[in-house]
Scaffold this motif. Structure first.
Motif, PDB file in Angstrom:
ATOM      1  N   GLU A  12       0.959  -1.430  -0.020  1.00 46.63           N
ATOM      2  CA  GLU A  12       0.008   0.195   0.438  1.00 46.63           C
ATOM      3  C   GLU A  12       0.587   0.633   0.012  1.00 46.63           C
ATOM      4  N   GLN A  13       2.092   1.054   0.478  1.00 42.62           N
ATOM      5  CA  GLN A  13       2.741   2.453   0.648  1.00 42.62           C
ATOM      6  C   GLN A  13       3.666   2.550  -0.631  1.00 42.62           C
ATOM      7  N   VAL A  14       4.139   1.345  -1.227  1.00 44.18           N
ATOM      8  CA  VAL A  14       4.594   1.707  -2.941  1.00 44.18           C
ATOM      9  C   VAL A  14       3.927   2.157  -3.574  1.00 44.18           C
ATOM     10  N   LYS A  15       1.981   1.870  -3.403  1.00 41.00           N
ATOM     11  CA  LYS A  15       1.605   2.562  -4.556  1.00 41.00           C
ATOM     12  C   LYS A  15       0.918   4.184  -4.159  1.00 41.00           C
ATOM     13  N   LYS A  16       1.292   4.459  -3.036  1.00 42.76           N
ATOM     14  CA  LYS A  16       1.082   5.819  -2.563  1.00 42.76           C
ATOM     15  C   LYS A  16       2.351   6.338  -3.477  1.00 42.76           C
ATOM     16  N   LEU A  17       3.274   5.747  -3.055  1.00 46.39           N
ATOM     17  CA  LEU A  17       4.956   6.282  -3.544  1.00 46.39           C
ATOM     18  C   LEU A  17       4.988   6.017  -5.155  1.00 46.39           C
ATOM     19  N   VAL A  18       4.026   5.373  -5.617  1.00 41.03           N
ATOM     20  CA  VAL A  18       4.057   5.493  -7.444  1.00 41.03           C
ATOM     21  C   VAL A  18       3.936   6.857  -7.991  1.00 41.03           C
ATOM     22  N   GLU A  19       2.168   6.503  -7.181  1.00 43.12           N
ATOM     23  CA  GLU A  19       1.369   7.889  -7.219  1.00 43.12           C
ATOM     24  C   GLU A  19       2.477   8.932  -6.907  1.00 43.12           C
ATOM     25  N   ASP A  20       3.191   9.139  -6.610  1.00 40.20           N
ATOM     26  CA  ASP A  20       3.779  10.179  -6.165  1.00 40.20           C
ATOM     27  C   ASP A  20       4.527  11.026  -6.549  1.00 40.20           C
ATOM     28  N   PHE A  21       5.347  10.041  -6.459  1.00 40.32           N
ATOM     29  CA  PHE A  21       6.573  10.139  -7.688  1.00 40.32           C
ATOM     30  C   PHE A  21       6.393  10.019  -9.574  1.00 40.32           C
ATOM     31  N   TRP A  22       4.646  10.049  -9.789  1.00 42.56           N
ATOM     32  CA  TRP A  22       4.666   9.892 -10.710  1.00 42.56           C
ATOM     33  C   TRP A  22       4.475   8.984 -12.040  1.00 42.56           C
ATOM     34  N   LEU A  23       4.867   7.848 -10.744  1.00 42.62           N
ATOM     35  CA  LEU A  23       6.086   6.751 -12.058  1.00 42.62           C
ATOM     36  C   LEU A  23       4.536   5.678 -12.783  1.00 42.62           C
ATOM     37  N   ASP A  24       5.139   4.892 -12.889  1.00 43.42           N
ATOM     38  CA  ASP A  24       4.211   3.063 -13.729  1.00 43.42           C
ATOM     39  C   ASP A  24       3.353   2.361 -13.114  1.00 43.42           C
ATOM     40  N   ASN A  25       1.956   2.662 -12.487  1.00 40.93           N
ATOM     41  CA  ASN A  25       1.504   2.564 -12.352  1.00 40.93           C
ATOM     42  C   ASN A  25       0.507   1.073 -12.936  1.00 40.93           C
ATOM     43  N   THR A  26       0.717   0.761 -14.521  1.00 38.77           N
ATOM     44  CA  THR A  26       0.243  -0.394 -15.105  1.00 38.77           C
ATOM     45  C   THR A  26       0.262  -1.904 -14.291  1.00 38.77           C
ATOM     46  N   ASP A  27      -1.007  -2.035 -14.371  1.00 39.11           N
ATOM     47  CA  ASP A  27      -0.981  -3.354 -13.696  1.00 39.11           C
ATOM     48  C   ASP A  27      -0.341  -3.916 -12.342  1.00 39.11           C
ATOM     49  N   LEU A  28       0.222  -3.461 -11.746  1.00 34.44           N
ATOM     50  CA  LEU A  28       0.800  -3.306 -10.354  1.00 34.44           C
ATOM     51  C   LEU A  28       0.095  -4.592  -9.528  1.00 34.44           C
ATOM     52  N   ASP A  53       7.304 -10.842 -24.369  1.00 34.84           N
ATOM     53  CA  ASP A  53       8.448 -10.730 -25.053  1.00 34.84           C
ATOM     54  C   ASP A  53       9.403  -9.687 -24.228  1.00 34.84           C
ATOM     55  N   ALA A  54       9.740 -10.245 -23.006  1.00 34.51           N
ATOM     56  CA  ALA A  54      10.916  -9.116 -22.762  1.00 34.51           C
ATOM     57  C   ALA A  54      10.679  -9.293 -20.888  1.00 34.51           C
ATOM     58  N   THR A  55      11.487  -9.313 -20.810  1.00 30.92           N
ATOM     59  CA  THR A  55      11.406  -8.544 -19.447  1.00 30.92           C
ATOM     60  C   THR A  55      12.127  -7.237 -18.675  1.00 30.92           C
ATOM     61  N   GLU A  56      11.349  -6.216 -18.065  1.00 32.04           N
ATOM     62  CA  GLU A  56      11.211  -4.864 -18.459  1.00 32.04           C
ATOM     63  C   GLU A  56      11.367  -4.217 -16.407  1.00 32.04           C
ATOM     64  N   LEU A  57      12.549  -3.621 -16.722  1.00 34.80           N
ATOM     65  CA  LEU A  57      13.155  -3.026 -14.951  1.00 34.80           C
ATOM     66  C   LEU A  57      11.960  -1.413 -14.995  1.00 34.80           C
ATOM     67  N   CYS A  58      11.218  -1.746 -13.865  1.00 34.20           N
ATOM     68  CA  CYS A  58      10.195  -0.416 -14.206  1.00 34.20           C
ATOM     69  C   CYS A  58      10.065  -0.468 -12.709  1.00 34.20           C
ATOM     70  N   THR A  59       9.275   1.104 -12.429  1.00 33.49           N
ATOM     71  CA  THR A  59       8.585   1.625 -10.969  1.00 33.49           C
ATOM     72  C   THR A  59       9.461   0.698  -9.877  1.00 33.49           C
ATOM     73  N   ILE A  60      10.431   2.162 -10.090  1.00 33.21           N
ATOM     74  CA  ILE A  60      11.854   2.257  -9.313  1.00 33.21           C
ATOM     75  C   ILE A  60      11.333   3.726  -8.218  1.00 33.21           C
ATOM     76  N   GLY A  61      11.600   3.542  -7.405  1.00 34.23           N
ATOM     77  CA  GLY A  61      11.614   4.841  -6.540  1.00 34.23           C
ATOM     78  C   GLY A  61      12.473   4.182  -4.665  1.00 34.23           C
ATOM     79  N   VAL A  62      12.803   5.493  -4.594  1.00 36.72           N
ATOM     80  CA  VAL A  62      13.920   5.655  -3.435  1.00 36.72           C
ATOM     81  C   VAL A  62      12.490   6.472  -2.172  1.00 36.72           C
ATOM     82  N   ALA A  63      11.959   6.782  -1.255  1.00 38.17           N
ATOM     83  CA  ALA A  63      11.834   7.402  -0.250  1.00 38.17           C
ATOM     84  C   ALA A  63      11.981   8.634  -0.269  1.00 38.17           C
TER      85      ALA A  63
END
Length: 136
Positions: A12-28, A53-63
Protein backbone atom coordinates in the motif's frame (compact mmCIF):
# COMPACT_ATOMS: atom_id res chain seq x y z
CA UNK A 1 19.81 -4.31 4.20
CA UNK A 2 17.29 -6.97 3.29
CA UNK A 3 15.40 -6.70 0.03
CA UNK A 4 12.24 -8.77 -0.16
CA UNK A 5 8.75 -8.97 -1.51
CA UNK A 6 6.46 -6.42 0.20
CA UNK A 7 3.78 -7.41 2.66
CA UNK A 8 0.30 -5.91 2.16
CA UNK A 9 0.96 -2.81 4.26
CA UNK A 10 4.24 -2.14 2.46
CA UNK A 11 2.56 -2.68 -0.90
CA UNK A 12 0.00 0.00 0.00
CA UNK A 13 2.91 2.35 0.74
CA UNK A 14 4.51 1.45 -2.59
CA UNK A 15 1.29 2.26 -4.45
CA UNK A 16 1.13 5.67 -2.75
CA UNK A 17 4.79 6.39 -3.57
CA UNK A 18 4.22 5.33 -7.19
CA UNK A 19 1.39 7.87 -7.37
CA UNK A 20 3.42 10.59 -5.62
CA UNK A 21 6.45 10.05 -7.89
CA UNK A 22 4.30 9.82 -11.03
CA UNK A 23 5.66 6.39 -11.98
CA UNK A 24 4.22 3.64 -14.15
CA UNK A 25 1.24 2.27 -12.24
CA UNK A 26 0.12 -0.22 -14.90
CA UNK A 27 -1.06 -3.55 -13.49
CA UNK A 28 0.71 -3.30 -10.11
CA UNK A 29 1.07 -6.65 -8.34
CA UNK A 30 2.94 -7.21 -5.08
CA UNK A 31 4.76 -10.27 -6.39
CA UNK A 32 6.47 -8.10 -9.04
CA UNK A 33 8.05 -5.86 -6.42
CA UNK A 34 11.01 -5.86 -4.09
CA UNK A 35 11.22 -3.40 -1.20
CA UNK A 36 13.66 -2.23 1.38
CA UNK A 37 11.94 -1.04 4.53
CA UNK A 38 12.91 0.19 7.97
CA UNK A 39 10.56 -0.14 10.94
CA UNK A 40 7.58 -0.62 8.63
CA UNK A 41 8.41 2.34 6.36
CA UNK A 42 9.31 1.64 2.73
CA UNK A 43 12.67 3.19 1.88
CA UNK A 44 13.08 1.90 -1.68
CA UNK A 45 11.08 -0.18 -4.14
CA UNK A 46 11.23 -1.50 -7.68
CA UNK A 47 9.74 -4.17 -9.87
CA UNK A 48 10.51 -6.63 -12.60
CA UNK A 49 7.53 -6.99 -14.89
CA UNK A 50 7.43 -10.05 -17.12
CA UNK A 51 6.07 -9.62 -20.62
CA UNK A 52 5.73 -12.38 -23.20
CA UNK A 53 8.71 -11.00 -25.11
CA UNK A 54 10.79 -9.24 -22.42
CA UNK A 55 11.55 -8.61 -18.78
CA UNK A 56 11.15 -4.96 -17.83
CA UNK A 57 12.74 -3.15 -14.91
CA UNK A 58 10.31 -0.40 -13.93
CA UNK A 59 8.53 1.55 -11.23
CA UNK A 60 11.67 2.20 -9.19
CA UNK A 61 11.78 4.77 -6.42
CA UNK A 62 13.37 5.85 -3.17
CA UNK A 63 11.47 7.72 -0.43
CA UNK A 64 12.48 11.38 -0.39
CA UNK A 65 14.22 11.26 3.00
CA UNK A 66 16.47 8.44 1.75
CA UNK A 67 17.44 9.67 -1.71
CA UNK A 68 21.07 10.19 -2.76
CA UNK A 69 22.27 7.52 -0.31
CA UNK A 70 22.72 4.59 -2.71
CA UNK A 71 19.41 2.83 -2.01
CA UNK A 72 18.24 3.14 -5.62
CA UNK A 73 21.46 1.61 -6.91
CA UNK A 74 21.21 -1.26 -4.44
CA UNK A 75 17.55 -1.82 -5.34
CA UNK A 76 18.42 -2.14 -9.03
CA UNK A 77 21.26 -4.55 -8.22
CA UNK A 78 18.91 -6.70 -6.15
CA UNK A 79 16.25 -6.74 -8.86
CA UNK A 80 18.82 -7.81 -11.45
CA UNK A 81 19.75 -10.82 -9.29
CA UNK A 82 16.10 -11.90 -9.62
CA UNK A 83 16.09 -11.67 -13.44
CA UNK A 84 15.91 -14.87 -15.44
CA UNK A 85 16.75 -13.24 -18.78
CA UNK A 86 17.97 -9.94 -20.25
CA UNK A 87 16.26 -6.87 -18.79
CA UNK A 88 14.98 -3.77 -20.57
CA UNK A 89 13.96 -0.41 -19.16
CA UNK A 90 12.65 2.93 -20.35
CA UNK A 91 14.30 5.86 -18.58
CA UNK A 92 15.09 9.56 -18.61
CA UNK A 93 18.24 9.02 -16.51
CA UNK A 94 20.43 6.78 -18.69
CA UNK A 95 23.69 7.73 -16.95
CA UNK A 96 22.45 6.22 -13.67
CA UNK A 97 21.62 2.89 -15.32
CA UNK A 98 24.76 2.84 -17.48
CA UNK A 99 26.79 2.64 -14.26
CA UNK A 100 24.84 -0.55 -13.44
CA UNK A 101 25.62 -2.28 -16.73
CA UNK A 102 22.75 -1.11 -18.91
CA UNK A 103 23.39 0.00 -22.49
CA UNK A 104 21.22 2.15 -24.75
CA UNK A 105 19.57 0.15 -27.52
CA UNK A 106 17.71 1.09 -30.68
CA UNK A 107 16.02 -2.29 -31.18
CA UNK A 108 13.78 -3.81 -28.54
CA UNK A 109 10.75 -6.07 -28.10
CA UNK A 110 7.21 -4.93 -28.89
CA UNK A 111 6.25 -4.72 -25.19
CA UNK A 112 9.03 -2.21 -24.60
CA UNK A 113 7.95 -0.25 -27.69
CA UNK A 114 4.45 -0.09 -26.16
CA UNK A 115 5.99 1.13 -22.89
CA UNK A 116 7.94 3.95 -24.50
CA UNK A 117 4.83 4.96 -26.49
CA UNK A 118 2.83 5.06 -23.23
CA UNK A 119 5.52 7.11 -21.49
CA UNK A 120 5.66 9.67 -24.29
CA UNK A 121 1.85 9.92 -24.35
CA UNK A 122 1.05 9.83 -20.62
CA UNK A 123 4.20 10.95 -18.76
CA UNK A 124 5.26 14.24 -20.29
CA UNK A 125 8.73 15.22 -19.09
CA UNK A 126 11.38 17.60 -20.38
CA UNK A 127 14.03 14.91 -20.76
CA UNK A 128 14.08 12.43 -23.66
CA UNK A 129 13.22 8.79 -23.04
CA UNK A 130 15.80 6.07 -23.69
CA UNK A 131 15.48 2.31 -23.91
CA UNK A 132 18.30 0.42 -22.24
CA UNK A 133 19.19 -3.25 -21.91
CA UNK A 134 21.09 -5.26 -19.33
CA UNK A 135 22.35 -8.61 -20.51
CA UNK A 136 22.09 -11.53 -18.11
Amino acid sequence: MVFRQPDQEEFEQVKKLVEDFWLDNTDLKPEQFRVLSDKGKVIAFGRLREHIDATELCTIGVAKDFQKKGFGREMVKDLLTQAKRDVYLVTVIPDFFAKLGFNKVEQYPDSIKAKIDMCVKDYHVDEPYFVMKWEK
